[in-house]
Scaffold this motif. Structure first.
Motif, PDB file in Angstrom:
ATOM      1  N   ARG A  45       0.833  -1.202   0.000  1.00 33.22           N
ATOM      2  CA  ARG A  45       0.000   0.000   0.000  1.00 33.22           C
ATOM      3  C   ARG A  45       0.872   1.258   0.000  1.00 33.22           C
ATOM      4  O   ARG A  45       0.638   2.193  -0.759  1.00 33.22           O
ATOM      5  N   ILE A  46       1.882   1.272   0.871  1.00 32.32           N
ATOM      6  CA  ILE A  46       2.787   2.428   0.958  1.00 32.32           C
ATOM      7  C   ILE A  46       3.546   2.605  -0.349  1.00 32.32           C
ATOM      8  O   ILE A  46       3.670   3.726  -0.882  1.00 32.32           O
ATOM      9  N   MET A  47       4.048   1.497  -0.902  1.00 31.21           N
ATOM     10  CA  MET A  47       4.810   1.571  -2.148  1.00 31.21           C
ATOM     11  C   MET A  47       3.948   2.087  -3.298  1.00 31.21           C
ATOM     12  O   MET A  47       4.411   2.866  -4.139  1.00 31.21           O
ATOM     13  N   GLY A  48       2.702   1.666  -3.330  1.00 30.00           N
ATOM     14  CA  GLY A  48       1.817   2.131  -4.385  1.00 30.00           C
ATOM     15  C   GLY A  48       1.625   3.634  -4.344  1.00 30.00           C
ATOM     16  O   GLY A  48       1.691   4.325  -5.372  1.00 30.00           O
ATOM     17  N   TYR A  75      14.126   0.096   6.700  1.00 29.97           N
ATOM     18  CA  TYR A  75      14.854  -1.026   6.098  1.00 29.97           C
ATOM     19  C   TYR A  75      13.897  -1.847   5.227  1.00 29.97           C
ATOM     20  O   TYR A  75      14.246  -2.250   4.104  1.00 29.97           O
ATOM     21  N   GLN A  76      12.688  -2.097   5.738  1.00 31.15           N
ATOM     22  CA  GLN A  76      11.708  -2.855   4.967  1.00 31.15           C
ATOM     23  C   GLN A  76      11.338  -2.128   3.670  1.00 31.15           C
ATOM     24  O   GLN A  76      11.240  -2.759   2.608  1.00 31.15           O
ATOM     25  N   LEU A  77      11.127  -0.824   3.755  1.00 37.89           N
ATOM     26  CA  LEU A  77      10.779  -0.059   2.562  1.00 37.89           C
ATOM     27  C   LEU A  77      11.927  -0.043   1.560  1.00 37.89           C
ATOM     28  O   LEU A  77      11.707  -0.173   0.337  1.00 37.89           O
ATOM     29  N   ASN A  78      13.139   0.111   2.048  1.00 33.01           N
ATOM     30  CA  ASN A  78      14.300   0.104   1.150  1.00 33.01           C
ATOM     31  C   ASN A  78      14.491  -1.253   0.483  1.00 33.01           C
ATOM     32  O   ASN A  78      14.866  -1.331  -0.691  1.00 33.01           O
ATOM     33  N   GLU A  79      14.237  -2.317   1.236  1.00 33.70           N
ATOM     34  CA  GLU A  79      14.313  -3.659   0.657  1.00 33.70           C
ATOM     35  C   GLU A  79      13.307  -3.812  -0.482  1.00 33.70           C
ATOM     36  O   GLU A  79      13.641  -4.356  -1.550  1.00 33.70           O
ATOM     37  N   ARG A  80      12.091  -3.345  -0.273  1.00 31.46           N
ATOM     38  CA  ARG A  80      11.071  -3.462  -1.300  1.00 31.46           C
ATOM     39  C   ARG A  80      11.411  -2.594  -2.515  1.00 31.46           C
ATOM     40  O   ARG A  80      11.150  -2.979  -3.666  1.00 31.46           O
ATOM     41  N   LEU A  81      12.000  -1.432  -2.280  1.00 31.12           N
ATOM     42  CA  LEU A  81      12.354  -0.544  -3.383  1.00 31.12           C
ATOM     43  C   LEU A  81      13.360  -1.167  -4.333  1.00 31.12           C
ATOM     44  O   LEU A  81      13.383  -0.840  -5.526  1.00 31.12           O
ATOM     45  N   ARG A  82      14.191  -2.066  -3.817  1.00 31.41           N
ATOM     46  CA  ARG A  82      15.182  -2.717  -4.683  1.00 31.41           C
ATOM     47  C   ARG A  82      14.521  -3.559  -5.766  1.00 31.41           C
ATOM     48  O   ARG A  82      15.127  -3.832  -6.806  1.00 31.41           O
ATOM     49  N   LYS A 105      -3.697   8.381   6.660  1.00 31.15           N
ATOM     50  CA  LYS A 105      -4.324   7.250   5.974  1.00 31.15           C
ATOM     51  C   LYS A 105      -4.104   5.976   6.770  1.00 31.15           C
ATOM     52  O   LYS A 105      -5.013   5.161   6.932  1.00 31.15           O
ATOM     53  N   ARG A 106      -2.864   5.832   7.272  1.00 36.00           N
ATOM     54  CA  ARG A 106      -2.525   4.713   8.146  1.00 36.00           C
ATOM     55  C   ARG A 106      -1.467   5.181   9.135  1.00 36.00           C
ATOM     56  O   ARG A 106      -0.585   5.982   8.809  1.00 36.00           O
ATOM     57  N   SER A 107      -1.554   4.679  10.361  1.00 30.80           N
ATOM     58  CA  SER A 107      -0.523   4.919  11.376  1.00 30.80           C
ATOM     59  C   SER A 107       0.042   3.579  11.805  1.00 30.80           C
ATOM     60  O   SER A 107      -0.715   2.603  11.954  1.00 30.80           O
ATOM     61  N   PHE A 108       1.356   3.544  12.011  1.00 32.42           N
ATOM     62  CA  PHE A 108       2.017   2.280  12.318  1.00 32.42           C
ATOM     63  C   PHE A 108       2.844   2.405  13.597  1.00 32.42           C
ATOM     64  O   PHE A 108       3.622   3.356  13.741  1.00 32.42           O
ATOM     65  N   GLN A 109       2.671   1.459  14.498  1.00 35.24           N
ATOM     66  CA  GLN A 109       3.504   1.390  15.691  1.00 35.24           C
ATOM     67  C   GLN A 109       4.731   0.562  15.333  1.00 35.24           C
ATOM     68  O   GLN A 109       4.695  -0.670  15.336  1.00 35.24           O
ATOM     69  N   VAL A 110       5.818   1.253  14.997  1.00 36.80           N
ATOM     70  CA  VAL A 110       7.001   0.594  14.460  1.00 36.80           C
ATOM     71  C   VAL A 110       8.270   1.252  14.978  1.00 36.80           C
ATOM     72  O   VAL A 110       8.270   2.395  15.447  1.00 36.80           O
ATOM     73  N   ASP A 111       9.352   0.519  14.849  1.00 38.21           N
ATOM     74  CA  ASP A 111      10.690   1.080  14.977  1.00 38.21           C
ATOM     75  C   ASP A 111      11.066   1.642  13.613  1.00 38.21           C
ATOM     76  O   ASP A 111      11.005   0.938  12.604  1.00 38.21           O
ATOM     77  N   SER A 112      11.437   2.904  13.560  1.00 43.39           N
ATOM     78  CA  SER A 112      11.631   3.560  12.262  1.00 43.39           C
ATOM     79  C   SER A 112      12.785   2.962  11.466  1.00 43.39           C
ATOM     80  O   SER A 112      12.698   2.867  10.237  1.00 43.39           O
ATOM     81  N   GLU A 113      13.864   2.577  12.117  1.00 43.53           N
ATOM     82  CA  GLU A 113      14.950   1.941  11.376  1.00 43.53           C
ATOM     83  C   GLU A 113      14.456   0.668  10.695  1.00 43.53           C
ATOM     84  O   GLU A 113      14.739   0.409   9.520  1.00 43.53           O
ATOM     85  N   THR A 114      13.691  -0.134  11.439  1.00 46.33           N
ATOM     86  CA  THR A 114      13.169  -1.385  10.893  1.00 46.33           C
ATOM     87  C   THR A 114      12.220  -1.119   9.732  1.00 46.33           C
ATOM     88  O   THR A 114      12.302  -1.764   8.677  1.00 46.33           O
ATOM     89  N   ALA A 115      11.303  -0.157   9.899  1.00 48.73           N
ATOM     90  CA  ALA A 115      10.348   0.158   8.844  1.00 48.73           C
ATOM     91  C   ALA A 115      11.049   0.683   7.596  1.00 48.73           C
ATOM     92  O   ALA A 115      10.716   0.294   6.463  1.00 48.73           O
ATOM     93  N   GLU A 170      19.014   6.624   2.485  1.00 47.30           N
ATOM     94  CA  GLU A 170      18.882   5.703   1.353  1.00 47.30           C
ATOM     95  C   GLU A 170      17.514   5.844   0.690  1.00 47.30           C
ATOM     96  O   GLU A 170      17.413   5.908  -0.550  1.00 47.30           O
ATOM     97  N   LEU A 171      16.460   5.899   1.484  1.00 48.81           N
ATOM     98  CA  LEU A 171      15.110   6.039   0.930  1.00 48.81           C
ATOM     99  C   LEU A 171      14.982   7.335   0.137  1.00 48.81           C
ATOM    100  O   LEU A 171      14.457   7.349  -0.993  1.00 48.81           O
ATOM    101  N   CYS A 172      15.465   8.430   0.712  1.00 53.27           N
ATOM    102  CA  CYS A 172      15.302   9.733   0.077  1.00 53.27           C
ATOM    103  C   CYS A 172      16.157   9.870  -1.172  1.00 53.27           C
ATOM    104  O   CYS A 172      15.763  10.576  -2.118  1.00 53.27           O
ATOM    105  N   GLU A 173      17.293   9.228  -1.193  1.00 58.06           N
ATOM    106  CA  GLU A 173      18.120   9.263  -2.394  1.00 58.06           C
ATOM    107  C   GLU A 173      17.508   8.432  -3.520  1.00 58.06           C
ATOM    108  O   GLU A 173      17.535   8.826  -4.693  1.00 58.06           O
ATOM    109  N   LYS A 174      16.954   7.299  -3.192  1.00 59.10           N
ATOM    110  CA  LYS A 174      16.344   6.446  -4.221  1.00 59.10           C
ATOM    111  C   LYS A 174      15.140   7.111  -4.870  1.00 59.10           C
ATOM    112  O   LYS A 174      14.911   6.967  -6.075  1.00 59.10           O
TER     113      LYS A 174
END
Length: 590
Positions: A211-214, A341-348, A329-339, A241-245
């Motif tokens: 959803r976020i990637m879309g 990392y997950q987004l950067n992994e998907r971006l690859r 739209k959505r709120s997430f209870q997360v550790d930001s480094e972990t989140a 990394e996210l902002c550069e990509k």
């Protein structure tokens, strides 16, 4: 002489086993068992946390606060019953709001008075300091509070307390122990400390990543807003990394840390009580908020109604704030480094529109460059006055990336972040709260945690006085923790003046220029540090003397001596004709 094993002994051992290095202490009549346990350990060369004597509790907790910020390791603070607990003052608020792990232990008045148990009441003060609900004094600012009732499970209580303190969202915890309990003889207990670790960081639900990637792929003008992501220095790398990509610009809103390198082309500045609508925020069609209590102030500056917002935070509901919401739209209870990392992994594995990203990169880079040009214009030398921007620019020139900056500039908070332009994770910290006086103890804690680095404390004159500088600088000399304090001195509390003008921009206070915030007669603020701790002390009023004075102060630091520069900025008490339009609206750069 026989030496018994008591609850106090077990308590101190538990701190050592949990990795606590220091006990920041202000001891009292409730601590004989603790003192005896420490004395026995020293005589027997038994390793326990080192005791740091703190003449004021505000300094003790502020010191533990910044030590945990720099190292990530919670420490212990010992205070005297309910009086010492109350004397922690706003430091409790700062630790809680700043999500800083620390264990606070206070004794409690003895609960026997006829000598029934060791530790029974034998001093007048034991009756006066007996209150109905000592833990209630701080309960609203603690993740956890409890009373030690027996030496048999005191280690379990200590480890549970520190486990809670160090689990996200991190924060302070509070234990009390009556004198009889802390004197109680008990048997040693051995625990497997590896089974008392903080809970693991939380991650994004896998199904939500799509959803976020879309939405990210569709966005023409995405934006990141953050405030305290940099508390975890590793998270900064993931955000870059996210902002550069994706060529995503970043705004730091009320930052407490270096969250994104200021010299990065995607960095688009800072905001605090900024009076105008932020251009990047206004045009954003997607905002990703990472770790921010106040990403914007809706009455002044906010995204458009059509903007899509995602909110990522350790505590996205902010249950300790009665009025709080960000329409996401959505709120997430997360550790930001972990989140991240997950987004950067998907971006690859995600196909992005490279032309769109390239064009956005060029556009944002140009915005970044022009913004820095405007900042530089404000740093220009003026013949008759030292402006906050000029002062901060001069400080930037004489410190390096390895310097730890402690920022409690208050009315110059945004100016300090803007013109220091920090680029290294961990190189600047703030309290995360709103109670003044954190700066002095924080500078000591930062220096204690990083003795090979320079520490520079930037503070307003009001927050400097709140910091108990006599205690701070006595400690700096006793424990050989030299640091540099630079006072942004406008001879008063500027923020209440600006708040008044925000509500009554043309009111009687404006007409008469009377706000009851000016400090007259003016104190020798630097002289306090010289008298209490032998610090290098100098008051600077002439802009022609500023740069040389900064070098003098740093030379004193190199020689192992603390230094205080009291720098006179334009005074609070001045003609309203000199106020800028923003200041007349009570919205000046705070």
């Amino acid at each position: 002489m026989s030496r018994t094993y008591t609850t106090s002994t077990a308590f101190l051992e538990a701190l050592e086993e949990a990795g606590v290095s220091y006990i920041f202490s202000n001891l009292g009549s409730d601590h004989p068992g603790i003192i005896e346990g420490l004395a026995i350990a020293r005589k027997e060369n038994k390793k326990l946390p080192e005791v740091i004597m703190c003449p004021h509790e505000m300094v003790a907790l502020s010191m533990a606060h910044s030590y945990a910020q720099v190292t990530g390791e919670p420490q212990a603070v010992l205070v005297h019953v309910e009086c010492g607990t109350q004397n922690l003052g706003g430091a409790i608020h700062n630790a809680y709001k700043g999500r800083v792990p620390v264990l606070v232990f206070a004794g409690a008045s003895p609960y026997t008075q006829e000598g029934e148990l060791t530790g029974s009441r034998n001093e007048f003060i034991h009756w006066i300091q007996d209150v109905p609900d000592q833990r209630g004094i701080v309960r609203g600012y603690m993740k956890y509070d409890n009373e030690i009732r027996s030496g048999k499970n005191v280690k379990q209580l200590v480890h549970r307390s520190l486990q809670i303190a160090a689990s996200q969202p991190k924060g302070p915890v509070y234990l009390v122990g009556p004198r009889e309990v802390m004197e109680e003889e008990t048997e040693p207990v051995s625990l497997q400390t590896e089974k008392w670790q903080p809970i693991a960081p939380a991650a994004l639900p896998p199904q939500e990543i799509n959803r976020i990637m879309g939405d990210l792929k569709k966005a023409k003008n995405p934006l990141v807003v953050t405030s305290y992501l940099g508390k975890n220095t590793s998270a900064v790398k993931e955000l870059v990394e996210l902002c550069e990509k994706c060529a995503i610009p970043v705004i730091e809103s009320v930052p407490n840390y270096m969250n994104f390198p200021s010299d990065h082309p995607m960095h688009c500045g800072y905001q605090w009580n900024t009076p105008t609508q932020n251009e990047q925020l206004a045009k954003a069609d997607l905002v990703l908020v990472f770790d921010s209590d106040v990403p914007w102030i809706p009455t002044k500056n906010k995204p458009s109604e059509a903007c899509t917002i995602y909110y990522f935070d350790e505590e996205p509901l902010k249950e300790s704030m009665p009025l709080w919401y960000v329409p996401s739209k959505r709120s997430f209870q997360v550790d930001s480094e972990t989140a991240l990392y997950q987004l950067n992994e998907r971006l690859r594995d995600t196909n992005l529109n490279e032309e769109t990203i390239h064009d956005r990169w060029n556009r944002i880079s140009l915005y970044h460059h022009k913004q820095r040009e405007k900042w530089a214009e404000k740093e220009q030398y003026e013949k008759d006055v030292i402006t906050p921007e000029y002062l901060t620019g001069c400080i930037r020139e004489v410190i390096d990336d390895n310097t730890i900056v402690v920022n409690e500039g208050i009315s110059n908070f945004e100016t300090i972040y803007t013109h220091l332009r920090r680029t290294k994770p961990g190189s600047i910290i703030g309290s995360g709260g709103g109670s003044l006086g954190w700066n002095g103890g924080a500078a000591l804690g930062a220096k204690l945690s990083a003795k090979d680095q320079k520490v520079v404390s930037l503070t307003g004159d009001g927050s400097y006085m709140f910091s108990v500088p006599s205690a701070v600088h006595w400690m700096a000399r006793r424990y050989n923790l030299p640091f540099l304090t630079i006072i942004y001195n406008n001879r008063g509390w500027k923020s209440p003046k600006l708040s008044t003008l925000g509500v009554h921009p043309e009111g009687t206070a404006f007409e008469t220029d009377e706000y009851w915030v000016d400090f007259e007669p003016h104190a020798d603020l630097a002289g306090i540090a010289e008298a209490a701790g032998g610090a290098f002390a100098k008051t600077v009023k002439n802009p022609d003397e500023l740069k040389a004075s900064l070098h003098e102060a740093l030379q004193a630091l190199n020689e192992g001596r603390s230094a205080v520069l009291d720098v006179y900025l334009p005074a609070i008490k001045q003609s309203n004709k000199k106020d800028t339009p923003e200041e007349k609206a009570g919205l000046g750069k705070l």
